[in-house]
Structures are given as structure tokens and as C-alpha cells.
Design a protein around this motif. Structure first.
Motif, short mmCIF file in Angstrom:
data_model
loop_
_atom_site.label_atom_id
_atom_site.label_comp_id
_atom_site.label_asym_id
_atom_site.label_seq_id
_atom_site.Cartn_x
_atom_site.Cartn_y
_atom_site.Cartn_z
N LYS A 1 1.60 0.15 6.44
CA LYS A 1 2.15 1.40 6.18
C LYS A 1 0.98 2.46 6.15
CE LYS A 1 6.26 -0.09 5.30
NZ LYS A 1 7.38 0.29 5.84
N PRO A 2 1.18 3.75 6.11
CA PRO A 2 0.27 4.60 6.10
C PRO A 2 -0.44 4.89 4.45
CG PRO A 2 1.98 5.66 6.12
CD PRO A 2 2.36 4.26 6.29
N PRO A 3 -1.53 5.22 4.13
CA PRO A 3 -2.06 5.53 2.76
C PRO A 3 -1.18 6.52 2.17
CG PRO A 3 -3.59 6.59 4.19
CD PRO A 3 -2.48 5.81 5.07
N CYS A 4 -1.02 6.58 0.98
CA CYS A 4 -0.13 7.49 -0.08
C CYS A 4 -1.39 8.68 -0.22
CB CYS A 4 0.05 6.63 -1.42
SG CYS A 4 1.54 5.39 -1.11
N CYS B 1 7.84 3.51 -1.44
CA CYS B 1 7.23 4.72 -0.99
C CYS B 1 7.00 4.93 0.26
CB CYS B 1 6.30 5.26 -1.94
SG CYS B 1 6.57 5.32 -3.82
N ASN B 2 6.84 3.78 1.01
CA ASN B 2 6.74 3.78 2.55
C ASN B 2 5.16 3.95 2.75
OD1 ASN B 2 7.52 3.02 5.26
ND2 ASN B 2 7.69 5.22 5.69
N CYS B 3 4.33 3.84 1.81
CA CYS B 3 2.82 4.08 1.79
C CYS B 3 2.18 2.98 0.90
CB CYS B 3 2.59 5.44 1.53
SG CYS B 3 2.83 5.80 -0.24
N TYR B 4 0.67 2.83 1.24
CA TYR B 4 -0.03 2.01 0.30
C TYR B 4 -0.92 2.72 -0.52
CZ TYR B 4 -4.13 2.43 3.59
OH TYR B 4 -5.14 2.82 4.11
N ASP B 5 -1.36 2.14 -1.68
CA ASP B 5 -2.14 2.34 -2.59
C ASP B 5 -3.55 2.41 -1.88
OD1 ASP B 5 -4.02 2.65 -4.56
OD2 ASP B 5 -2.56 2.39 -6.25
N LEU B 6 -4.53 3.37 -2.02
CA LEU B 6 -5.80 3.44 -1.41
C LEU B 6 -6.75 2.46 -1.93
CD1 LEU B 6 -6.11 6.86 -0.57
CD2 LEU B 6 -6.19 5.34 1.06
N SER B 7 -6.33 2.02 -3.58
CA SER B 7 -7.07 1.08 -4.15
C SER B 7 -7.39 -0.29 -3.44
CB SER B 7 -6.69 1.00 -5.68
OG SER B 7 -6.44 2.23 -6.11
N PHE B 8 -6.32 -0.62 -2.71
CA PHE B 8 -6.34 -2.12 -2.16
C PHE B 8 -6.22 -1.80 -0.34
CE2 PHE B 8 -3.70 -1.75 -6.15
CZ PHE B 8 -4.94 -2.16 -6.84
N PRO B 9 -7.17 -1.42 0.08
CA PRO B 9 -6.93 -1.02 1.69
C PRO B 9 -6.93 -2.20 2.57
CG PRO B 9 -9.47 -0.75 0.98
CD PRO B 9 -8.37 -0.98 -0.47
N PHE B 10 -7.07 -3.58 1.93
CA PHE B 10 -7.11 -4.75 2.68
C PHE B 10 -5.81 -5.24 2.75
CE2 PHE B 10 -8.26 -5.68 -1.78
CZ PHE B 10 -7.43 -6.87 -2.02
N LEU B 11 -4.65 -4.65 2.15
CA LEU B 11 -3.46 -5.03 2.05
C LEU B 11 -2.36 -3.95 2.37
CD1 LEU B 11 -1.28 -7.70 2.25
CD2 LEU B 11 -1.30 -7.31 -0.42
N THR B 12 -2.20 -3.47 3.67
CA THR B 12 -1.41 -2.27 3.71
C THR B 12 -0.14 -2.54 4.01
OG1 THR B 12 -1.89 -2.22 6.00
CG2 THR B 12 -3.58 -1.20 4.51
N PHE B 13 0.55 -3.66 4.45
CA PHE B 13 1.82 -3.98 5.07
C PHE B 13 2.07 -2.97 6.18
CE2 PHE B 13 1.81 -5.75 0.85
CZ PHE B 13 2.23 -6.99 1.21
#
Length: 222
Positions: A177-180, A163-175
Motif C-alpha cells: 500500500k502507499p504511505p499515509c 485506510c488503504n495506506c500504511y503508517d510511515l512508522s513501520f516502513p518495512f511492512l507495507t502490504f
């Protein structure tokens, strides 16, 4: 989404001492929105009660309000409660619902589990030496490692690719990417979450997430 704790918390006490919304830590859950944890600060001494009984535990009275959106698809009203060790990532799905208009009393039991490592079991007693980026991320974020939490980060890795975004539940591992946060990204997250967790996670993520030999578990009875 959901209300702020300052607007919800009508009364709070722990071990006969008053508590406020400042004693809770906010975190975001993609499915439940605003969530709050008591005794959550890993760098601060925990509030301790040495006696059993509801008067000695956490007592809170909440106003959950009414949905502002008249077209809400949520068929329930109340709060989702999850009891866990503060050194692990909260997995809110494992909790229970407390309905509105009722008093809910919860008894908590804590269990310590320790298994023998290979060849007696499949667990690894030297996980801290692992080269897995997911294992390192949990330790670097000052969390206690569990395979279950590692599987959540394995999904985060999958999500950032899908999805080219990260889950806000785990903000310490984003790779990187922007948040979903927009509707398309949230829908993509939901679709990928269901698809991902319908698979055998041990086969998909086992190389990144070894099984721990020691664990602390909590059970609740209402």
C-alpha cells in the motif's frame, strides 16, 4: 513536520566525546513527526559508557524553535524522550516530555526479565519458529521480537485494510500500500488508531503475536 536535528542540536557529548547530528538516526512518528535516535544503528557497535553519572552519559542541548503555524493546536513546547533497546521499534508514547528553558537530568535503569514457558506462563520460548507474518516481519527487519511491537504491526495490517495506506512508522511492512501522507489518510489513521487500541489487543492480535518469555526493560527517573 518539526525541525531538522541539524538545526536543533546546539551541543552534544557522550562519555566526554563530542557527538553531532550524524550520530543520530532519523525516523518518522505519525504523532510526533521527525524523531531521532542515538545509538540506533543495529549493525554498528554501540557507544558505551562504563561509568554512571551525567558527565559520562549523553548530554545534549537543543533549540526547539517556535511553531511556524500560528494556528497550531499543540499546547506544549519541548521534546518527547523515549529510552529503549535499539533492537526494538521505538514506542514514543511511552516516553516523557522535557520542557524548554530547563535542564532535565534522567537516570536510567535496565532490567532483564525471563519467564518460564507454558504451562507455567502463557509465554512462548520458540517464537522464532512462528509462521505469523508479523513475527517474521520483525525478525526479517532485524528487530528483537516483543508482543508489544507485534501489536503495532497488527495495527499496520488493520490500517492498510481500513485506510488503504500504511503508517510511515513501520516502513518495512507495507502490504503493498502507499504511505499515509495526505490529510484524509492521516485523519483516517488517527481515527482507526484510537478505535483499534480501545479493544483488547490480546484477543484481536493474539493469534499473530505470541507473548515472549524474555525481555529487556528500561525505566527512567527525572
Amino acid at each position: 513536520y518539526a525541525m531538522e536535528l541539524e538545526d536543533m542540536l546546539l551541543s552534544c557529548s557522550y562519555n566526554f566525546k563530542k557527538c553531532t547530528h550524524n550520530d543520530f538516526e532519523w525516523y518518522f512518528d505519525n504523532f510526533y513527526g521527525n524523531c531521532y535516535r542515538f545509538n540506533a544503528n543495529k549493525n554498528k557497535e554501540s557507544n558505551i559508557s562504563t561509568r554512571s553519572g551525567k558527565q559520562n552519559g549523553l548530554q545534549i542541548e537543543l533549540f526547539v524553535g517556535e511553531p511556524n503555524n500560528p494556528f497550531s493546536l499543540d499546547p506544549t513546547a519541548g521534546v518527547q524522550v523515549y529510552v529503549h533497546n535499539k533492537s526494538i521499534i521505538p514506542f514514543t508514547f511511552d516516553g516523557f516530555q522535557a520542557p524548554v528553558g530547563k535542564s532535565t537530568n534522567v537516570a536510567i535503569s535496565r532490567y532483564f526479565i525471563k519467564n518460564m514457558p507454558y504451562p507455567y506462563t502463557e509465554c512462548d520460548d520458540k517464537i522464532e519458529l512462528s509462521n505469523s507474518i508479523l513475527v517474521k516481519s520483525l525478525f526479517n527487519a532485524n528487530y528483537t521480537y516483543t508482543q508489544k511491537e507485534c501489536f503495532l504491526l497488527c495495527y499496520q495490517m488493520h490500517l492498510t485494510n481500513a485506510c488503504n495506506c500504511y503508517d510511515l512508522s513501520f516502513p518495512f511492512l507495507t502490504f503493498n500500500k502507499p504511505p499515509c501522507h495526505n490529510l484524509a489518510q492521516i485523519s483516517c489513521n488517527l481515527y482507526e488508531y484510537i478505535k483499534f487500541h480501545s479493544q483488547d489487543l490480546r484477543k484481536k492480535c493474539g493469534s499473530y503475536c505470541p507473548l515472549e518469555c524474555s525481555a529487556v526493560l528500561y525505566t527512567t527517573s527525572i
